[in-house]
Design an enzyme around this catalytic site. Structure first.
Site, mmCIF file in Angstrom:
data_model
loop_
_atom_site.group_PDB
_atom_site.id
_atom_site.type_symbol
_atom_site.label_atom_id
_atom_site.label_comp_id
_atom_site.label_asym_id
_atom_site.label_seq_id
_atom_site.Cartn_x
_atom_site.Cartn_y
_atom_site.Cartn_z
ATOM 1 N N HIS A 68 0.421 -1.239 -0.308
ATOM 2 C CA HIS A 68 -0.008 0.157 -0.177
ATOM 3 C C HIS A 68 0.393 1.430 -0.218
ATOM 4 C CE1 HIS A 68 -3.220 2.758 0.785
ATOM 5 N NE2 HIS A 68 -3.975 1.789 0.999
ATOM 6 N N TYR A 198 -8.429 10.389 4.063
ATOM 7 C CA TYR A 198 -8.135 11.135 5.983
ATOM 8 C C TYR A 198 -9.411 12.303 5.961
ATOM 9 C CZ TYR A 198 -4.244 8.562 6.910
ATOM 10 O OH TYR A 198 -2.975 7.814 8.064
ATOM 11 N N PRO A 290 -3.014 5.741 18.102
ATOM 12 C CA PRO A 290 -3.293 5.185 16.471
ATOM 13 C C PRO A 290 -3.074 6.315 15.250
ATOM 14 C CG PRO A 290 -5.343 4.723 17.895
ATOM 15 C CD PRO A 290 -4.713 5.470 19.222
ATOM 16 N N LYS A 294 1.438 3.656 14.211
ATOM 17 C CA LYS A 294 2.896 3.393 14.614
ATOM 18 C C LYS A 294 3.679 2.156 15.575
ATOM 19 C CE LYS A 294 5.072 6.670 11.939
ATOM 20 N NZ LYS A 294 5.688 6.596 10.447
ATOM 21 N N TYR A 401 6.058 8.988 7.438
ATOM 22 C CA TYR A 401 4.033 8.316 7.352
ATOM 23 C C TYR A 401 5.011 7.113 7.099
ATOM 24 C CZ TYR A 401 -0.083 7.136 5.741
ATOM 25 O OH TYR A 401 -1.616 6.261 6.109
HETATM 26 P P1 FAD Z 1 -0.673 -5.883 22.855
HETATM 27 O O1 FAD Z 1 -0.621 -6.239 21.806
HETATM 28 O O2 FAD Z 1 -1.678 -4.977 24.125
HETATM 29 O O3 FAD Z 1 -0.341 -7.144 23.646
HETATM 30 C C1 FAD Z 1 -0.307 -7.548 25.155
HETATM 31 C C2 FAD Z 1 -1.226 -8.945 25.508
HETATM 32 O O4 FAD Z 1 -0.423 -9.275 26.575
HETATM 33 C C3 FAD Z 1 -2.480 -8.919 25.160
HETATM 34 O O5 FAD Z 1 -2.500 -10.289 24.422
HETATM 35 C C4 FAD Z 1 -2.958 -9.096 26.499
HETATM 36 O O6 FAD Z 1 -4.062 -10.175 26.650
HETATM 37 C C5 FAD Z 1 -1.987 -9.413 27.553
HETATM 38 N N1 FAD Z 1 -1.652 -9.305 28.638
HETATM 39 C C6 FAD Z 1 -2.395 -7.683 29.247
HETATM 40 N N2 FAD Z 1 -2.226 -8.340 30.587
HETATM 41 C C7 FAD Z 1 -1.294 -9.094 31.011
HETATM 42 C C8 FAD Z 1 -1.420 -9.662 32.302
HETATM 43 N N3 FAD Z 1 -0.904 -9.546 33.103
HETATM 44 N N4 FAD Z 1 -0.460 -11.262 32.166
HETATM 45 C C9 FAD Z 1 0.108 -11.772 31.228
HETATM 46 N N5 FAD Z 1 -0.362 -11.377 29.558
HETATM 47 C C10 FAD Z 1 -1.322 -10.272 29.764
HETATM 48 N N6 FAD Z 1 -0.692 0.210 15.677
HETATM 49 C C11 FAD Z 1 0.158 0.085 14.316
HETATM 50 O O7 FAD Z 1 1.060 0.049 14.357
HETATM 51 N N7 FAD Z 1 -0.438 -0.218 12.837
HETATM 52 C C12 FAD Z 1 -1.608 0.504 12.426
HETATM 53 O O8 FAD Z 1 -2.509 0.515 12.201
HETATM 54 C C13 FAD Z 1 -2.253 0.654 14.104
HETATM 55 N N8 FAD Z 1 -3.290 0.387 14.596
HETATM 56 C C14 FAD Z 1 -5.097 0.325 15.566
HETATM 57 C C15 FAD Z 1 -5.409 0.633 15.782
HETATM 58 C C16 FAD Z 1 -6.196 0.883 16.763
HETATM 59 C C17 FAD Z 1 -7.823 0.835 17.294
HETATM 60 C C18 FAD Z 1 -5.728 0.017 18.321
HETATM 61 C C19 FAD Z 1 -6.521 0.278 19.763
HETATM 62 C C20 FAD Z 1 -4.381 0.355 18.386
HETATM 63 C C21 FAD Z 1 -3.863 0.363 17.123
HETATM 64 N N9 FAD Z 1 -2.794 0.322 16.462
HETATM 65 C C22 FAD Z 1 -1.917 0.407 15.231
HETATM 66 C C23 FAD Z 1 -1.766 -0.483 18.210
HETATM 67 C C24 FAD Z 1 -0.990 -1.438 18.165
HETATM 68 O O9 FAD Z 1 -2.690 -2.877 18.605
HETATM 69 C C25 FAD Z 1 -0.826 -1.613 19.808
HETATM 70 O O10 FAD Z 1 0.180 -0.919 19.592
HETATM 71 C C26 FAD Z 1 0.151 -2.981 19.735
HETATM 72 O O11 FAD Z 1 -1.332 -3.618 19.591
HETATM 73 C C27 FAD Z 1 1.237 -2.822 20.722
HETATM 74 O O12 FAD Z 1 1.756 -4.549 20.600
HETATM 75 P P2 FAD Z 1 2.024 -5.095 21.721
HETATM 76 O O13 FAD Z 1 2.468 -6.309 21.412
HETATM 77 O O14 FAD Z 1 2.997 -4.417 22.913
HETATM 78 O O15 FAD Z 1 0.667 -5.547 23.138
#
Ligand code: FAD
Length: 404
Positions: A68, A198, A290, A294, A401
């Site tokens: 994309h 956008y 979001p 990133k 971006y």
């Molecule tokens: P998470 O994905 O939150 O994973 C954390 C894990 O830890 C989860 O599985 C959870 O169940 C588990 N957990 C929580 N607490 C505990 C506990 N106490 N004990 C054991 N396990 C636990 N980012 C992009 O780069 N591009 C995008 O287009 C984008 N769009 C988004 C759209 C939305 C609506 C949202 C909300 C976010 C978006 N993001 C995007 C952000 C992205 O989804 C997050 O930054 C990403 O999921 C972070 O990954 P992570 O592994 O750090 O955390």
């Protein structure tokens, strides 16, 4: 080695540790079906794809992801497109739903013999200052237990146990509420544009982002505190039509709204991302709004840096990588935060915006908040106008971006 959380950060890290022959267990609060179906991110930057490829984790996204490279900005008066694959560094995104990436990473980890415990919630990390930090957990049957390892990687997201377990005063917390809320929607409908859309509108922002051939993500800026279910499907589509200028630029393909959630745009960064033998990665240490897509990208990048540093510590006995880990990550985090904030200011009506105020035509009459809103609105429209015509601005935009 204990990894908390099976999101993008935890699963990339766990795969990297396993590849180096490091014994690790992943503790995940949710069940497998939940993490494999939780729809969130979708836009993976070129640098993220390169990291995943480097470690043999990109087979699924190469097969099913879509390259994309275009975004379109719309206002009430006009629209323009930026083909960012020809601007800045010339990089593109791959659109690949986060839940599919998580599924691939999990599959790869399990097939390589990785250990993961679902339904196990970490409640506290203790003794991070010592040689054998301990994770206290609640098992699926409600009993409590304790796991010990040489290091603990806190990849358990923003509300996880890792960040809660940091002793008070051990990290500086930098937090901002951007005072903007989105109604985030998933529609069972094919994308209506071949670009990210956008809409900068007097009624607030609207966004269109492809996910798959049959599912599209939309966003609507809503007033803070709006309950997610207070808008009917019909009202959502009518508002999207209005803000995205469907009459002028072509209809949006409607479909059933299958998921809706209100997201308050916030950023929250801890510094440092390490306390003794507890290391934070992804949203657990640095949450980003979001607005510039990133978060998942930073999570993958941090997991790679941490995987390498832990390999050095556990296999070669040197902690230099771990000592440098936090500063290295935070340099990327702040660059991303800066751009994300820039996007927020570009796309959104001021937080107290209630449609175009009349303002005042008498230069001597104080115009208060209405005047300030009008001022801020004029600034963002001027910023958008520069972006539409200035090649230098476009190169700057494209680099940030799609870059990390
Ligand atoms: P998470 O994905 O939150 O994973 C954390 C894990 O830890 C989860 O599985 C959870 O169940 C588990 N957990 C929580 N607490 C505990 C506990 N106490 N004990 C054991 N396990 C636990 N980012 C992009 O780069 N591009 C995008 O287009 C984008 N769009 C988004 C759209 C939305 C609506 C949202 C909300 C976010 C978006 N993001 C995007 C952000 C992205 O989804 C997050 O930054 C990403 O999921 C972070 O990954 P992570 O592994 O750090 O955390």
């Amino acid at each position: 080695m204990i990894v908390l959380g099976a999101g993008p950060a935890g699963l990339v890290l766990a795969n990297l540790l396993l590849d180096q022959g490091i014994d690790c267990v992943v503790l995940e609060r949710a069940d497998r079906a939940h993490i494999e179906s939780r729809a969130r991110a979708g836009f993976l930057a070129a640098a993220t794809v390169r990291i995943l490829e480097r470690h043999g984790l990109a087979a699924g996204l190469r097969l099913r992801g879509k390259v994309h490279g275009t975004c379109e900005f719309r206002t009430e008066e006009a629209r323009f497109r930026l083909d960012y694959s020809t601007l800045g560094s010339g990089d593109t995104h791959v659109v690949y739903p986060q839940q599919e990436l998580v599924r691939d990473l999990l599959e790869r980890f399990l097939s390589a013999g990785g250990q993961i415990r679902f339904g196990v919630e970490a409640t506290e990390v203790r003794d991070a200052d010592g040689d054998r930090p301990a994770v206290h957990v609640r098992e699926p049957d409600g009993r409590t237990a304790r796991w010990q390892g040489r290091y603990v990687a806190g990849c358990d997201g923003r509300h996880g146990a890792a960040r809660r377990s940091l002793p008070s005063g051990s990290a500086v917390r930098r937090h901002i509420d951007h005072r903007v809320s989105w109604l985030g929607l998933l529609a069972e409908a094919p994308p209506s544009l071949d670009a990210v859309g956008y809409a900068v509108h007097g009624r607030g922002f609207a966004g269109h982002m492809a996910r798959t051939d049959t599912v599209t993500r939309y966003y609507l800026q809503v007033a803070r505190g709006t309950p997610a279910d207070s808008w009917s499907d019909e009202r959502i589509w009518d508002e999207l039509d209005l803000r995205m200028g469907a009459k002028e630029h072509g209809p949006l393909t409607r479909g059933r709204i299958v998921e809706r959630a209100v997201v308050d745009l916030e950023s929250d960064v801890l510094d440092p991302l390490r306390h003794g033998r507890l290391l934070l990665a992804g949203d657990a240490g640095a949450l980003i709004s979001p607005s510039a897509a990133k978060g998942a990208n930073l999570a993958v990048l941090e997991a790679e840096l941490l995987g390498r540093a832990l390999g050095d510590a556990l296999l070669r006995g040197t902690e230099e990588g771990l000592d440098a880990y936090s500063a290295r990550c935070l340099a990327h985090v702040w660059r991303a935060q800066e751009f994300s904030r820039w996007m927020i200011e570009l796309l959104h009506a001021p937080s107290d915006w209630h449609g175009l105020p009349v303002g005042t035509r008498d230069p001597d009459t104080p115009c208060g908040a209405a005047g300030e809103s009008l001022f801020l609105d004029a600034l963002r429209r001027s910023r958008l106008a520069s972006l539409a015509v200035s090649r230098r601005q476009q190169d700057w935009f494209a680099e940030r971006y799609v870059g990390l």
